[in-house]
Design a protein around this motif. Structure first.
Motif, PDB file in Angstrom:
ATOM      1  N   LEU A  77      32.463  41.378  34.646  1.00 41.50           N
ATOM      2  CA  LEU A  77      31.924  40.096  35.130  1.00 41.50           C
ATOM      3  C   LEU A  77      33.041  39.065  35.228  1.00 41.50           C
ATOM      4  CD1 LEU A  77      28.577  39.745  33.099  1.00 41.50           C
ATOM      5  CD2 LEU A  77      28.946  40.804  35.335  1.00 41.50           C
ATOM      6  N   PHE A  78      33.998  39.133  34.317  1.00 47.15           N
ATOM      7  CA  PHE A  78      35.126  38.203  34.341  1.00 47.15           C
ATOM      8  C   PHE A  78      36.144  38.617  35.404  1.00 47.15           C
ATOM      9  CE2 PHE A  78      39.384  37.001  32.801  1.00 47.15           C
ATOM     10  CZ  PHE A  78      39.236  35.623  32.795  1.00 47.15           C
ATOM     11  N   LEU A  79      36.582  39.879  35.330  1.00 46.08           N
ATOM     12  CA  LEU A  79      37.618  40.349  36.258  1.00 46.08           C
ATOM     13  C   LEU A  79      37.155  40.229  37.710  1.00 46.08           C
ATOM     14  CD1 LEU A  79      38.877  43.585  34.439  1.00 46.08           C
ATOM     15  CD2 LEU A  79      40.025  41.364  34.533  1.00 46.08           C
ATOM     16  N   ILE A  82      37.257  36.566  39.009  1.00 48.16           N
ATOM     17  CA  ILE A  82      38.622  36.085  39.260  1.00 48.16           C
ATOM     18  C   ILE A  82      39.224  36.827  40.457  1.00 48.16           C
ATOM     19  CG2 ILE A  82      40.922  35.776  38.257  1.00 48.16           C
ATOM     20  CD1 ILE A  82      38.890  34.164  36.754  1.00 48.16           C
ATOM     21  N   LEU A  85      38.562  35.487  43.770  1.00 45.08           N
ATOM     22  CA  LEU A  85      39.335  34.283  44.130  1.00 45.08           C
ATOM     23  C   LEU A  85      40.700  34.632  44.698  1.00 45.08           C
ATOM     24  CD1 LEU A  85      38.669  32.180  40.877  1.00 45.08           C
ATOM     25  CD2 LEU A  85      37.453  31.995  43.050  1.00 45.08           C
ATOM     26  N   ILE A 138      45.027  40.765  39.927  1.00 45.09           N
ATOM     27  CA  ILE A 138      44.941  39.388  39.419  1.00 45.09           C
ATOM     28  C   ILE A 138      46.296  38.968  38.852  1.00 45.09           C
ATOM     29  CG2 ILE A 138      43.924  37.927  37.622  1.00 45.09           C
ATOM     30  CD1 ILE A 138      41.330  39.627  37.941  1.00 45.09           C
TER      31      ILE A 138
ATOM     32  N   LEU B   2      43.077  29.327  41.769  1.00 43.91           N
ATOM     33  CA  LEU B   2      44.296  29.905  41.188  1.00 43.91           C
ATOM     34  C   LEU B   2      45.517  29.016  41.470  1.00 43.91           C
ATOM     35  CD1 LEU B   2      43.772  33.727  41.819  1.00 43.91           C
ATOM     36  CD2 LEU B   2      43.692  32.515  39.644  1.00 43.91           C
ATOM     37  N   VAL B  15      43.522  37.840  31.138  1.00 47.52           N
ATOM     38  CA  VAL B  15      43.603  39.187  31.692  1.00 47.52           C
ATOM     39  C   VAL B  15      44.384  40.097  30.735  1.00 47.52           C
ATOM     40  CG1 VAL B  15      44.728  40.463  33.546  1.00 47.52           C
ATOM     41  CG2 VAL B  15      43.157  38.601  34.095  1.00 47.52           C
ATOM     42  N   LEU B  77      36.858  33.665  27.100  1.00 45.55           N
ATOM     43  CA  LEU B  77      36.885  33.777  28.566  1.00 45.55           C
ATOM     44  C   LEU B  77      36.010  32.688  29.189  1.00 45.55           C
ATOM     45  CD1 LEU B  77      36.597  37.645  29.132  1.00 45.55           C
ATOM     46  CD2 LEU B  77      38.662  36.260  28.888  1.00 45.55           C
TER      47      LEU B  77
ATOM     48  N   PHE C  78      26.906  34.064  32.183  1.00 46.84           N
ATOM     49  CA  PHE C  78      27.203  34.498  33.547  1.00 46.84           C
ATOM     50  C   PHE C  78      26.100  34.053  34.510  1.00 46.84           C
ATOM     51  CE2 PHE C  78      26.863  37.727  36.924  1.00 46.84           C
ATOM     52  CZ  PHE C  78      28.108  37.552  37.511  1.00 46.84           C
TER      53      PHE C  78
END
Lengths: 146, 146, 146
Positions: A77-79, A82, A85, A138, B2, B15, B77, C78
């Motif tokens: 969900l995080f990776l 990002i 983006l 990333i 970013l 990360v 996070l 989330f």
């Protein structure tokens, strides 16, 4: 951000994976009720007596499936957010999300249906590939911004 | 996003922390294989027989390290991402991220190498300081928007 | 994004829930110290001897409360963030966040104070309603963008 096709695609698969986790939690609860195996004495008391404050191998299996999901779906969900983006092409991004999604479905089915090894482990390992790929992309994106 | 230096710095350390968690998962798997201690009978069966469906103290240690990471890195996070939106100075923000990052590395090393207490606990407590600091700054930022 | 009132409201309740999880972790640590029940031999050694490397029912209760939080609050972090991007009205959005927030507070109190069943389970189930509602609204929003 939902107008961004890559992000919308990420959100679609992510939300289905969160739903999958809720389903596993629901199954765990149903198994506890059916097998009368409760983690808390107050729950056991309500369902027949403290003798049902006990463990059960299938409840433990459900919990391991859920635990493995937390270890892997939460980082996704995080990776994935990002990664969306970093302006990947829609096709490549979708390939990442879909591969991870399918692997996690297979992983859950293999866990709960006790499929022959190494089905579950293979699903886990293949599911890590898109995650590691996003993670590296990333890092490159962040490095190129500096 | 970013292009925002604070956010890019947050993403960089985050990360790497996710990667660290994947490494712990990998180590857990390797220890299970080497010590022949499997959580599922189907895995044990594939690796020599159901007698290897058993626990192992070092596997449990790896799992506790992973669990503590989930309890602390996942909230980071979230907090770090929101904190990056509150427009902190790059220097101060980076100090928060770097302090947490280093503490979590020390925490994992102390856990897996069984370092003398209270190394691990101290790393945990110091790592909570930047998290609580970000948490408070977020609350102030939200309050000032109302 | 913090200028968006819905997102700011989400951040407010989310950060308080993260704080609640930190409080449970803190309580777990205090119970371990008071009851002398440590998960690691190195910790037990520092606090009197390896005989304190042992389990304790109340420590396990704290850990189950924390675990259930991870299973439910992390997905909320989330879903709530994405849901805030779907432009819900502030009133309805806040109702979702507040309902979840209150249910999770009740859940933790019911767990740690061992309240009579089914207080805890009811809080859990009602808390799932805003999550499932947000999940469905996100799916509709993503579908309508395609």
């Amino acid at each position: 951000m939902l107008d961004n096709n890559v992000f919308a695609s990420f959100v679609f698969y992510s939300v289905l994976l969160v739903l999958k986790m809720y389903v596993i939690a629901f199954i765990t609860g149903q198994v506890r009720l059916r097998k009368k195996a409760f983690a808390n004495p107050e729950d056991a008391l309500r369902h027949g007596g403290t003798q049902y404050h006990r463990g059960d191998p299938y409840v433990e299996r459900c919990r391991r499936a859920h635990q493995n999901d937390m270890e892997n779906i939460f980082p996704f969900l995080f990776l994935g957010a990002i990664y969306s983006l970093t302006e990947p092409t829609l096709f490549v991004a979708r390939l990442h999300f879909l591969a991870f999604f399918l692997c996690r479905i297979v992983h859950s089915v293999a866990y709960l249906c006790q499929l022959k090894a190494p089905t579950r482990s293979v699903a886990y390992v293949i599911g890590q590939v898109p995650c590691l790929s996003m993670l590296l992309q990333i890092l490159f994106a962040v490095a190129s911004h500096w």
